[in-house]
Design a protein around this motif. Sequence first.
Motif, PDB file in Angstrom:
ATOM      1  N   ALA A 154       0.833  -1.195   0.000  1.00  0.00           N
ATOM      2  CA  ALA A 154       0.000   0.000   0.000  1.00  0.00           C
ATOM      3  C   ALA A 154       0.873   1.252   0.000  1.00  0.00           C
ATOM      4  CB  ALA A 154      -0.921   0.006   1.221  1.00  0.00           C
ATOM      5  N   LEU A 155       1.960   1.221   0.801  1.00  0.00           N
ATOM      6  CA  LEU A 155       2.883   2.339   0.819  1.00  0.00           C
ATOM      7  C   LEU A 155       3.532   2.527  -0.541  1.00  0.00           C
ATOM      8  CD1 LEU A 155       4.624   1.770   4.257  1.00  0.00           C
ATOM      9  CD2 LEU A 155       3.146   3.668   3.649  1.00  0.00           C
ATOM     10  N   ALA A 166       0.006  -1.914 -12.440  1.00  0.00           N
ATOM     11  CA  ALA A 166      -1.351  -2.205 -11.956  1.00  0.00           C
ATOM     12  C   ALA A 166      -2.210  -2.767 -13.087  1.00  0.00           C
ATOM     13  CB  ALA A 166      -1.991  -0.947 -11.388  1.00  0.00           C
ATOM     14  N   VAL A 167      -3.132  -3.629 -12.720  1.00  0.00           N
ATOM     15  CA  VAL A 167      -4.060  -4.226 -13.673  1.00  0.00           C
ATOM     16  C   VAL A 167      -5.472  -4.093 -13.107  1.00  0.00           C
ATOM     17  CG1 VAL A 167      -2.358  -5.866 -14.575  1.00  0.00           C
ATOM     18  CG2 VAL A 167      -3.775  -6.511 -12.623  1.00  0.00           C
ATOM     19  N   GLU A 210       2.857 -15.712  -3.175  1.00  0.00           N
ATOM     20  CA  GLU A 210       2.448 -14.909  -4.324  1.00  0.00           C
ATOM     21  C   GLU A 210       1.432 -13.906  -3.779  1.00  0.00           C
ATOM     22  OE1 GLU A 210       3.450 -15.169  -7.518  1.00  0.00           O
ATOM     23  OE2 GLU A 210       4.750 -16.909  -7.198  1.00  0.00           O
ATOM     24  N   VAL A 211       1.579 -12.627  -4.116  1.00  0.00           N
ATOM     25  CA  VAL A 211       0.739 -11.604  -3.492  1.00  0.00           C
ATOM     26  C   VAL A 211       0.246 -10.588  -4.509  1.00  0.00           C
ATOM     27  CG1 VAL A 211       1.934 -11.834  -1.286  1.00  0.00           C
ATOM     28  CG2 VAL A 211       2.702 -10.123  -2.919  1.00  0.00           C
ATOM     29  N   SER A 212      -0.869  -9.947  -4.188  1.00  0.00           N
ATOM     30  CA  SER A 212      -1.420  -8.854  -4.971  1.00  0.00           C
ATOM     31  C   SER A 212      -2.418  -8.106  -4.099  1.00  0.00           C
ATOM     32  CB  SER A 212      -2.133  -9.386  -6.225  1.00  0.00           C
ATOM     33  OG  SER A 212      -2.835  -8.351  -6.883  1.00  0.00           O
ATOM     34  N   TRP A 213      -2.357  -6.751  -4.137  1.00  0.00           N
ATOM     35  CA  TRP A 213      -3.256  -5.955  -3.309  1.00  0.00           C
ATOM     36  C   TRP A 213      -3.776  -4.749  -4.086  1.00  0.00           C
ATOM     37  CZ3 TRP A 213      -5.103  -7.724   1.204  1.00  0.00           C
ATOM     38  CH2 TRP A 213      -4.411  -8.783   1.799  1.00  0.00           C
ATOM     39  N   LEU A 214      -4.816  -4.139  -3.555  1.00  0.00           N
ATOM     40  CA  LEU A 214      -5.506  -3.035  -4.205  1.00  0.00           C
ATOM     41  C   LEU A 214      -4.605  -1.816  -4.340  1.00  0.00           C
ATOM     42  CD1 LEU A 214      -8.433  -2.247  -5.219  1.00  0.00           C
ATOM     43  CD2 LEU A 214      -8.708  -1.138  -2.993  1.00  0.00           C
ATOM     44  N   VAL A 215      -4.704  -1.149  -5.499  1.00  0.00           N
ATOM     45  CA  VAL A 215      -3.995   0.101  -5.750  1.00  0.00           C
ATOM     46  C   VAL A 215      -5.038   1.206  -5.875  1.00  0.00           C
ATOM     47  CG1 VAL A 215      -2.519   1.376  -7.341  1.00  0.00           C
ATOM     48  CG2 VAL A 215      -2.089  -1.046  -6.924  1.00  0.00           C
TER      49      VAL A 215
END
Length: 409
Positions: free
Chosen positions: A105-106, A137-138, A183-188
């Motif tokens: 997030a940072l 970002a996707v 494996e990771v992915s978070w909101l942008v």
Amino acid sequence: MIRTPWRRREEPLDHAELARLLPAPGDPELSSDRLSGLEEHLMTEIRNRTPDPAPDPAPDPVPGTAPDTSTGAPPAGLHEGAHASRPVRRPGRRPVLVGVAAALALAAAGVAGLAGSPGGSSGSESPGRAVAPPAGAVPAPVVQVVRGSTAGLAGAVADISGAAARAELPEPGPGQFLYVRSEVSWLVSWEGADGKNKSYVDKIHPREVWMSPDGRKGWLIEPYKEAVDHGGITLDDPEGGERTLNSPSYDYLRTLPTDPETLLKKIYDETRGMGNGPDQQAFSTIGDLLREQVAPPKLAAGLYRAAARIPGVVLVDDSVDAAGRHGIAIARTDEGDGSRTEWIFDRETYTYLGERTVQTRDAEGIKAGTVKGHTAVTDRAVVDAVKQRPAGSAPGERAPASATPSAGT
């Protein structure tokens, strides 16, 4: 010969003329090293900050079973937005435990800030509004929100906790390190040129963490955007500090009670006044201990049984981790923002696979069904040195959808 002394020119400088003669000022942009350093400093400050005293009264030490709230609708008597004016105090956490969410997030905020800053090189049409989404970002995936239920929860938790208690993992010795690969992915967060919020997420990418049992030495490799150098960054904490549920080490986890009732009471007591209510904070704290940590088997079993006692916790029949693996999930919806966190387990072995966060209702510009983040633990092990990987594990390789973690909770 008499020389006339030099006199300073008394006419005022023509600043407009001077500005035309000088080159235009550059557009400063933080280097990746500087950005990474600032983020690490911020995380350190957050970790060292002591939470404010909370005026909220202590909850029932042993909460009972509550009605199903997995659909995202507010409980009876609670209206949407009821928590909007309530200050949220979140505990300081070590980067190794919440880096999946907080560090990314940072990073996203830093990249978005540079892209949308006045005078930046992103091609923004107006200050603060970028034409294109942040690099890397996707579009966020959107799924159907599967309703959860308390039916079958007790049996599933019994199977999951039993599998955790039987897990075989070598006890880390002096000089060894706990290794977790995910494996990771978070909101942008991103505001488009039209002023409307867009739901984008990071591309799924690998993340590796090494941590000594006492928590004093560690290393993080996450070659994502510019947040972390490809060689990684240190997580060393030479001073050690006091260990808590929000800043644990493996040695600290070994001291915790394994009885679910006692364990849950301790979690409520230590996190009182934090987060979006005591129940949600207790659930989040347990999730943080499981996401990127190697917990002793009996403690992991106790944590799952403790989580089942938290009001609002339900069983979801189908969820998918970041590696594409399907499984059942223990889940809870945050009444404040409508996001549901799902801990995903293999249907046959009941091994912990990963975590997914799904928006259950439209809120803050995010549509219902949006996957705000997901992870997949692909390896847990004990190794002899920082940057050493278990046999058969290679950097940068994504685990196949059928793979399961080799050890741990």
